[in-house]
Design an enzyme around this catalytic site. Sequence first.
Site: not given
Ligand code: ADP
Length: 457
Positions: A155, A364
């Site tokens: 990922h 990322d």
């Molecule tokens: P990573 O896997 O590095 O965290 P991504 O952007 O690929 O980054 O995925 C993050 C996921 O987590 C997304 O689906 C996002 O909507 C969710 N997410 C991020 N911050 C929050 C939060 N504060 N509350 C709920 N869900 C969150």
Amino acid sequence: MSRLVAVSNRVADPSGGKSSGGLAVGLLAALNQKGGLWFGWGGKTRGGAPSAPKIVKKGKIEYATIDLYESDYDDYYNGYSNICLWPLCHYMLGFFRYERRFKDAYRRVNALFARKLLPLLKDDDVIWVHDYHLIPLAAELRAAGVSQPMGFFLHVPFPNIDVLRTLPGYRDLLRSLTAYDVVGFQTPNDARNFTEGLARENLLQAKLGHDRFRSGGREIVVSAFPIGVDVDGICQAAERALSSATVSRTVKGLADRELILGVDRLDYSKGLPERFRAFEELLARYPDTRRRLVYMQFAPPTRTGVRAYQDIREELEQSAGHINGRFAEPDWVPIRYLNRGFSRNMLMGLMRSAQIGLVTPLRDGMNLVAKEYVAAQDPKSPGVLVLSRLAGAAAELDAAILVNPYDVEGMAEAIQQAANMPSPERRERYQAMIEVLRKNDIDVWRTRFVETLESFQ
Ligand code: ADP
């Protein structure tokens, strides 16, 4: 039909709690469609020997979770996974630190995963392992006689070999990836880094076709499988959430000011200090943006056992306080910084309400938030995505305003451009992006990967 067995460090909460993290969100959506077994760590540690997996069935998914030895958890998870591999894969070597005991614990935990998974496997299974915590799992399973097709999906970004060589024992790690039949990455660039790395380490015997290679005496597929999102599901959830009490109260509270939204885990790779400084630069350089814009940043803490994550939390609290102190008016607070997780529905509703989505990681693998933001928009009046060129998503979403996340002034200009973008241009950019998202949604991601894996049956 084969059964899909997904393996990841953590499994999503079967009771449907909040999961922030691209892996949990993406894999849950994929498994909800096809069903199968999801195996991983349940989030508990114990002093004595781990017991048999705990199995819970919910809908189409069977969740099998194990405990880890308390003594291993810290070195495997905080140590090797998050102090060695995470910064390495994100090209952030200032955060990289290596200790031999980290690697030993990583090996032990992967061997434990293999031992506990083995009795649950059936002959017609296809096994899909996720992310950097579990790179050696296939090699462990193969050594135990498992011959079912095994695939691996990373990922996070896969670094160039010159960066990977920072890691003692990197060659074993690279070689252990060739025990999988299918090795999948987020972007073609990551896949190329991997095959080039194999070639430069003399671990690649032949190129057999476009994405087929011979390595370690076996034929393997190496390809990009960019993870997607459930476009229609997000769009509907976002529209529905607009009428929820929390979202409508929040929008009302904005009093016609435009919303800039950031949604990230609190992680140094997400470029949050630079993003805060860019917002400060915007307010300083373009006074007409003051009182007109509100920047709301969600950042739930993660990996709190790692020092760098505690430091960034302090830095951001100070930065938000400083900016608000410098610019706030009695009836306007420029930054709203929220340090916790929220329900997905509420986030989608806020994404739809936001005129600007700010996604500026320093690096990322993909960044699902960028895709979710686009999917959540109202097609008639979409907002503008400001996206880091160093996120995997930029390879697909090139109709966003692309920025260099280290260039604070450049980001301030991009936000200013987004805030003043006329609606025909907003719609045009949105159309281009939503088409890409539809062509490669979460269903396509899962189907393409699993079908490639099944071709090895
Ligand atoms: P990573 O896997 O590095 O965290 P991504 O952007 O690929 O980054 O995925 C993050 C996921 O987590 C997304 O689906 C996002 O909507 C969710 N997410 C991020 N911050 C929050 C939060 N504060 N509350 C709920 N869900 C969150």
